[in-house]
Design a protein around this motif. Structure first.
Motif, PDB file in Angstrom:
ATOM      1  N   GLU A  39       0.787  -1.243  -0.081  1.00 53.84           N
ATOM      2  CA  GLU A  39      -0.034  -0.222  -0.046  1.00 53.84           C
ATOM      3  C   GLU A  39       0.899   1.288   0.131  1.00 53.84           C
ATOM      4  OE1 GLU A  39      -3.743   1.967   2.630  1.00 53.84           O
ATOM      5  OE2 GLU A  39      -2.840   0.065   2.788  1.00 53.84           O
ATOM      6  N   HIS A  40       1.926   1.340   0.988  1.00 52.98           N
ATOM      7  CA  HIS A  40       2.743   2.388   0.968  1.00 52.98           C
ATOM      8  C   HIS A  40       3.334   2.571  -0.430  1.00 52.98           C
ATOM      9  CE1 HIS A  40       5.739  -0.592   1.907  1.00 52.98           C
ATOM     10  NE2 HIS A  40       6.558   0.504   1.587  1.00 52.98           N
ATOM     11  N   GLN A  41       3.839   1.674  -0.934  1.00 56.69           N
ATOM     12  CA  GLN A  41       4.727   1.878  -2.468  1.00 56.69           C
ATOM     13  C   GLN A  41       3.579   2.150  -3.469  1.00 56.69           C
ATOM     14  OE1 GLN A  41       6.974  -1.876  -1.824  1.00 56.69           O
ATOM     15  NE2 GLN A  41       8.530  -0.625  -2.594  1.00 56.69           N
ATOM     16  N   GLN A  42       2.428   1.570  -3.117  1.00 50.30           N
ATOM     17  CA  GLN A  42       1.367   1.930  -4.388  1.00 50.30           C
ATOM     18  C   GLN A  42       1.131   3.545  -4.417  1.00 50.30           C
ATOM     19  OE1 GLN A  42      -2.951   0.497  -4.009  1.00 50.30           O
ATOM     20  NE2 GLN A  42      -1.942  -1.078  -5.172  1.00 50.30           N
ATOM     21  N   SER A  43       0.905   4.123  -3.060  1.00 56.31           N
ATOM     22  CA  SER A  43       0.453   5.387  -3.152  1.00 56.31           C
ATOM     23  C   SER A  43       1.768   6.393  -3.331  1.00 56.31           C
ATOM     24  CB  SER A  43       0.299   5.639  -1.390  1.00 56.31           C
ATOM     25  OG  SER A  43       0.107   6.988  -1.157  1.00 56.31           O
ATOM     26  N   ARG A  44       2.996   6.184  -2.934  1.00 55.01           N
ATOM     27  CA  ARG A  44       4.150   6.685  -3.505  1.00 55.01           C
ATOM     28  C   ARG A  44       4.282   6.534  -5.107  1.00 55.01           C
ATOM     29  NH1 ARG A  44       9.376   8.133  -1.722  1.00 55.01           N
ATOM     30  NH2 ARG A  44      11.176   7.582  -3.569  1.00 55.01           N
TER      31      ARG A  44
END
Length: 270
Positions: A39-44
């Motif tokens: 999720e955090h990489q997807q957002s970035r």
């Protein structure tokens, strides 16, 4: 002072171009390669791709209808390009793709007349059909049919392939399989792993064995790097099983571990 300026510029961009959350969610749902990201990489990645779309020009060939690509597809193309630099800092990302000004989408695969000189000095002329093409200071050219076929988890991705060439051209006019390296990777290590891969690939082809990646990689060192990048992101287990040393090297180069995404998320998206 510089950090304050960057923060102000980022806030100004966000105010003028609000991030399209719904469009990004649709892109992730539509493309398995984006959906498996943590999720955090997807957002970035989404926000970096959104910025990329405003910094670069995504153009359609005049034979294509302007509505050929919807907003979700455009954002997904940018995201697949930016996936290569996701593990790098914003500064490294911008520097690596500074030689990208335009992405040009053509209706389908296209042909080029190619002239090559072999080791014996014999000149060969042939017609090469291509799914994409990259120029040092020119556009990244992509065939629409191949763009549509990209985004899965099958080892093929024309966007990643052509943008890998752009990274490769960061220190030379042509793609030679030897991109600019970070300080923690010795050129000798890079050369050793890719030469071992190159030789093994040719041995498999010569003996009629199946190859772990598309055998187009054996046509040129630059193509070997680009095809390995495709596999690294879209079929990492396959690449790691065939050439663990190369997979580890690419993890260090990209500062990413795609097989970890798969272990965590791919079963949920299957």
């Amino acid at each position: 002072m510089l950090s304050r300026f960057k923060r102000w510029r980022s806030q100004r961009f966000d105010a003028r171009h609000p991030f399209p959350d719904a469009t990004w969610r649709q892109a992730c749902q539509r493309y398995p390669l984006l959906e498996i990201l943590p999720e955090h990489q997807q957002s970035r990645l989404g926000r970096r791709a959104w910025q990329f779309l405003h910094d670069k020009r995504l153009s359609l060939h005049n034979e294509l209808d302007p509505e050929t690509l919807d907003d979700t597809q455009r954002l997904a193309i940018a995201a697949q390009a930016c996936l290569l630099t996701l593990g790098w800092s914003d500064h490294e990302h911008h520097e690596a793709l500074a030689n990208v000004r335009e992405i040009l989408i053509l209706p389908g695969a296209f042909s080029r007349e190619v002239e090559e000189v072999d080791e014996a000095g014999v000149v060969h002329h042939f017609i090469d059909e291509r799914a994409g093409e990259t120029f040092h200071q020119g556009p990244v050219v992509l065939a629409l049919s191949e763009v549509i076929a990209s985004g899965g988890l099958d080892g093929f991705n024309v966007v990643i392939h052509e943008f890998a060439h752009k990274l490769d051209m960061g220190n030379s006019v042509d793609a030679d399989g030897f991109p600019p390296l970070p300080s923690d990777i010795a050129p000798q290590d890079w050369y050793r792993e890719f030469m071992a891969t190159w030789e093994d690939l040719h041995e498999r082809i010569a003996s009629g064995q199946p190859t772990p990646i598309d055998d187009y990689a054996a046509s040129h060192p630059g193509e070997c790097f680009a095809v390995c990048c495709e596999a690294f992101f879209t079929a990492p287990h396959q690449l790691r099983e065939a050439w663990p040393g190369l997979y580890s090297l690419l993890c260090r180069y990209f500062h990413q571990t795609p097989d970890g995404w798969w272990n965590t998320n791919v079963s949920e998206t299957s």
